[in-house]
Write a protein that holds these residues in place. Sequence first.
Motif, PDB file in Angstrom:
ATOM      1  N   THR A 323       1.348  -1.232   0.298  1.00 31.45           N
ATOM      2  CA  THR A 323      -0.319  -0.210   0.220  1.00 31.45           C
ATOM      3  C   THR A 323       0.855   0.988  -0.184  1.00 31.45           C
ATOM      4  O   THR A 323       0.882   2.300  -0.555  1.00 31.45           O
ATOM      5  N   ARG A 324       2.257   0.934   0.664  1.00 27.53           N
ATOM      6  CA  ARG A 324       2.635   2.399   0.832  1.00 27.53           C
ATOM      7  C   ARG A 324       3.558   2.773  -0.460  1.00 27.53           C
ATOM      8  O   ARG A 324       3.854   4.033  -1.023  1.00 27.53           O
ATOM      9  N   ARG A 325       3.608   1.485  -0.911  1.00 24.59           N
ATOM     10  CA  ARG A 325       4.727   1.414  -2.797  1.00 24.59           C
ATOM     11  C   ARG A 325       3.124   2.644  -3.152  1.00 24.59           C
ATOM     12  O   ARG A 325       3.294   3.427  -4.359  1.00 24.59           O
ATOM     13  N   LEU A 326       2.151   2.257  -3.680  1.00 23.33           N
ATOM     14  CA  LEU A 326       0.797   2.368  -4.385  1.00 23.33           C
ATOM     15  C   LEU A 326       1.116   4.054  -4.152  1.00 23.33           C
ATOM     16  O   LEU A 326       0.635   4.319  -5.241  1.00 23.33           O
ATOM     17  N   GLN A 327       0.793   3.799  -2.911  1.00 25.00           N
ATOM     18  CA  GLN A 327       0.455   5.577  -2.319  1.00 25.00           C
ATOM     19  C   GLN A 327       1.529   6.758  -3.294  1.00 25.00           C
ATOM     20  O   GLN A 327       1.224   7.859  -3.529  1.00 25.00           O
ATOM     21  N   ALA A 328       3.344   5.692  -2.481  1.00 29.48           N
ATOM     22  CA  ALA A 328       4.005   6.860  -3.207  1.00 29.48           C
ATOM     23  C   ALA A 328       4.416   7.052  -4.707  1.00 29.48           C
ATOM     24  O   ALA A 328       4.145   7.871  -5.315  1.00 29.48           O
ATOM     25  N   TYR A 329       3.650   6.201  -5.352  1.00 33.90           N
ATOM     26  CA  TYR A 329       3.741   5.628  -7.607  1.00 33.90           C
ATOM     27  C   TYR A 329       2.657   7.120  -6.801  1.00 33.90           C
ATOM     28  O   TYR A 329       2.449   7.965  -8.352  1.00 33.90           O
ATOM     29  N   LEU A 330       1.280   6.884  -6.883  1.00 33.17           N
ATOM     30  CA  LEU A 330       0.869   8.359  -7.104  1.00 33.17           C
ATOM     31  C   LEU A 330       0.666   9.821  -6.726  1.00 33.17           C
ATOM     32  O   LEU A 330       0.779  10.222  -8.100  1.00 33.17           O
ATOM     33  N   ARG A 331       1.784   9.773  -5.847  1.00 33.55           N
ATOM     34  CA  ARG A 331       2.540  10.685  -5.591  1.00 33.55           C
ATOM     35  C   ARG A 331       3.099  11.307  -6.701  1.00 33.55           C
ATOM     36  O   ARG A 331       2.817  12.455  -6.462  1.00 33.55           O
ATOM     37  N   TRP A 332       3.959  10.605  -6.865  1.00 33.90           N
ATOM     38  CA  TRP A 332       5.167  10.837  -8.089  1.00 33.90           C
ATOM     39  C   TRP A 332       4.078  11.449  -9.518  1.00 33.90           C
ATOM     40  O   TRP A 332       4.445  12.271  -9.780  1.00 33.90           O
ATOM     41  N   ARG A 333       3.128  10.877  -9.535  1.00 33.69           N
ATOM     42  CA  ARG A 333       2.648  10.356 -10.577  1.00 33.69           C
ATOM     43  C   ARG A 333       1.565  11.853 -10.828  1.00 33.69           C
ATOM     44  O   ARG A 333       1.733  12.334 -11.837  1.00 33.69           O
ATOM     45  N   ASN A 334       0.888  11.657  -9.930  1.00 32.26           N
ATOM     46  CA  ASN A 334       0.120  13.795  -9.825  1.00 32.26           C
ATOM     47  C   ASN A 334       1.323  14.688 -10.166  1.00 32.26           C
ATOM     48  O   ASN A 334       0.470  15.301 -10.382  1.00 32.26           O
ATOM     49  N   ALA A 335       2.140  14.451  -9.170  1.00 37.26           N
ATOM     50  CA  ALA A 335       3.260  15.464  -9.278  1.00 37.26           C
ATOM     51  C   ALA A 335       3.904  15.560 -10.819  1.00 37.26           C
ATOM     52  O   ALA A 335       4.311  16.974 -10.990  1.00 37.26           O
ATOM     53  N   ASN A 336       4.349  14.624 -11.323  1.00 35.99           N
ATOM     54  CA  ASN A 336       4.741  14.216 -12.763  1.00 35.99           C
ATOM     55  C   ASN A 336       2.980  14.212 -14.231  1.00 35.99           C
ATOM     56  O   ASN A 336       3.803  14.201 -15.240  1.00 35.99           O
ATOM     57  N   ALA A 337       2.124  14.719 -13.152  1.00 34.59           N
ATOM     58  CA  ALA A 337       0.969  14.994 -14.609  1.00 34.59           C
ATOM     59  C   ALA A 337       1.352  16.155 -15.978  1.00 34.59           C
ATOM     60  O   ALA A 337       1.884  17.524 -15.432  1.00 34.59           O
ATOM     61  N   ARG A 338       0.289  15.752 -16.493  1.00 33.49           N
ATOM     62  CA  ARG A 338       0.363  16.847 -17.491  1.00 33.49           C
ATOM     63  C   ARG A 338      -0.478  18.167 -16.691  1.00 33.49           C
ATOM     64  O   ARG A 338      -1.762  17.935 -16.352  1.00 33.49           O
ATOM     65  N   HIS A 339      -0.280  19.298 -17.586  1.00 31.47           N
ATOM     66  CA  HIS A 339      -0.859  19.952 -16.655  1.00 31.47           C
ATOM     67  C   HIS A 339      -2.323  20.281 -17.698  1.00 31.47           C
ATOM     68  O   HIS A 339      -1.891  19.939 -18.688  1.00 31.47           O
ATOM     69  N   PRO A 340      -3.622  20.929 -17.100  1.00 33.17           N
ATOM     70  CA  PRO A 340      -4.592  21.039 -17.968  1.00 33.17           C
ATOM     71  C   PRO A 340      -4.286  21.861 -19.037  1.00 33.17           C
ATOM     72  O   PRO A 340      -5.427  21.833 -19.744  1.00 33.17           O
ATOM     73  N   ASP A 341      -3.941  23.179 -18.779  1.00 30.64           N
ATOM     74  CA  ASP A 341      -3.479  24.083 -19.573  1.00 30.64           C
ATOM     75  C   ASP A 341      -3.547  23.498 -21.318  1.00 30.64           C
ATOM     76  O   ASP A 341      -3.600  23.328 -22.231  1.00 30.64           O
ATOM     77  N   VAL A 342      -2.048  22.501 -20.792  1.00 31.95           N
ATOM     78  CA  VAL A 342      -1.352  21.453 -21.970  1.00 31.95           C
ATOM     79  C   VAL A 342      -2.933  20.908 -22.809  1.00 31.95           C
ATOM     80  O   VAL A 342      -2.643  20.419 -23.748  1.00 31.95           O
ATOM     81  N   LEU A 343      -3.914  20.053 -21.767  1.00 34.09           N
ATOM     82  CA  LEU A 343      -4.664  19.253 -22.402  1.00 34.09           C
ATOM     83  C   LEU A 343      -5.531  19.761 -22.530  1.00 34.09           C
ATOM     84  O   LEU A 343      -6.487  19.878 -24.149  1.00 34.09           O
ATOM     85  N   THR A 344      -6.116  20.716 -22.682  1.00 34.60           N
ATOM     86  CA  THR A 344      -6.723  21.685 -23.230  1.00 34.60           C
ATOM     87  C   THR A 344      -6.671  22.174 -24.335  1.00 34.60           C
ATOM     88  O   THR A 344      -7.137  22.391 -25.751  1.00 34.60           O
ATOM     89  N   ALA A 345      -5.206  22.633 -24.814  1.00 33.54           N
ATOM     90  CA  ALA A 345      -4.246  23.381 -26.178  1.00 33.54           C
ATOM     91  C   ALA A 345      -4.757  21.230 -26.986  1.00 33.54           C
ATOM     92  O   ALA A 345      -4.945  22.126 -28.121  1.00 33.54           O
ATOM     93  N   GLN A 346      -5.051  20.358 -26.601  1.00 39.66           N
ATOM     94  CA  GLN A 346      -4.621  19.226 -27.203  1.00 39.66           C
ATOM     95  C   GLN A 346      -5.668  19.366 -27.648  1.00 39.66           C
ATOM     96  O   GLN A 346      -5.842  18.461 -29.214  1.00 39.66           O
ATOM     97  N   ARG A 347      -6.532  19.621 -26.586  1.00 45.20           N
ATOM     98  CA  ARG A 347      -7.990  18.712 -27.469  1.00 45.20           C
ATOM     99  C   ARG A 347      -8.371  19.980 -28.073  1.00 45.20           C
ATOM    100  O   ARG A 347      -9.413  19.690 -29.485  1.00 45.20           O
ATOM    101  N   ARG A 348      -7.904  21.627 -28.307  1.00 42.53           N
ATOM    102  CA  ARG A 348      -8.701  22.426 -28.927  1.00 42.53           C
ATOM    103  C   ARG A 348      -7.729  22.088 -30.499  1.00 42.53           C
ATOM    104  O   ARG A 348      -8.400  22.881 -31.531  1.00 42.53           O
ATOM    105  N   GLU A 349      -6.657  21.296 -30.157  1.00 47.93           N
ATOM    106  CA  GLU A 349      -6.108  21.002 -31.935  1.00 47.93           C
ATOM    107  C   GLU A 349      -7.052  19.834 -32.573  1.00 47.93           C
ATOM    108  O   GLU A 349      -6.977  20.077 -34.055  1.00 47.93           O
TER     109      GLU A 349
END
Length: 369
Positions: A323-349
């Motif tokens: 469980t600790r390893r899973l939560q550590a990965y989720l924290r790392w993943r969310n910290a390195n997630a794509r920025h919402p502005d980038v996602l919005t620009a991709q959808r607009r494109e």
Amino acid sequence: MADLVRVRRLSDQEGQQLLRITRRGTGSPIRLRRAMVVLASADGNTVPAIARLVQADEDTIRQVIHRFNEMGMACLDPQWAGGRPRQISSDEEQFIVETANTRPEKLGRPFTRWSIRKLADHLRLHSTRRVRIGRERLRQILHRHRITFQRTKTWKESTDPRRDTKLARIEYVSSHFPQRVFAFDEFGPLVIRPQAGAGWAPVGHPHRLPANYHKLHGVRQVHGCYSVGDDQLWGVVRRRKSAANTLAALKSIRAARPDGAPIYVILDNLSAHKGRKIRTRAARNKVELCFTPTYASWANPIEAQFGPLRTFVIAGSNHPALTRRLQAYLRWRNANARHPDVLTAQRRERARIRSERQQRWGQPATRAA
């Protein structure tokens, strides 16, 4: 007086390649002898002298020299021709391929798959079009048509009568209200034991894990929630799937958008997702439950997020505290997630590309890859 038959002046590349062929003496004997003829002629030897060198007829030597002057290095490769006339026509070969791709049961044979011997016997004795063929020749034909011996696979087609309607609704809310679309599903089962996996290691020295496969701590399930617009993934580990745990996940999702505006939750048709309390609370808190069609859980956006979780956390692990390893990965993943502005620009494109495609061809726009 006629000019002497002699090869043209060689280029540096041709000379080096001919010298390499004659020095190594490997490969096709015909290619080697022709290279010796060309190289000897380039060195100024006459046709009779070359014929004595390679023990060949003078007319053959002249033919090789003329072909080199016309074709270059391609003349070294033999072009086989002649031999016994072809006994299996193209139509018969196509019939063989069709028979191999047909289940034996449909042709009245009492078995479920072909072997080379059974297929050859059937073509010779029992088929509507008799074809005499040996097993080796049959194997070659199947190999040329990319017909190989493979394991049978199964799949499930969706039997949901509202399949298209549900998929259309999921696509609509995901494209029009991405900031208010969430996905929920369970991931598991998780067991605290060594998990086989893959990774980078020196050749012949893979990483090794102890083979201790005693399930001493029971089975767990990850209840995951995914925000499509923010590209954020979170979840908790539970002992089992239940309506109470699903309700707790919906409360967590509603808390992520506390402004009271409608939100949309994509989830599958598990019975623990359809309880009366769940539906009542969803309606009271402006939560629309968008269920995926039966046997179509691939339509849930969270499924793609579980893939890296299994690849980089579960596979190749021996975690005593999973469980600790899973939560550590989720924290790392969310910290390195794509920025919402980038996602919005991709959808607009992607929307712009679909619009241009529709205007250009006069057809309904399809989703860009």
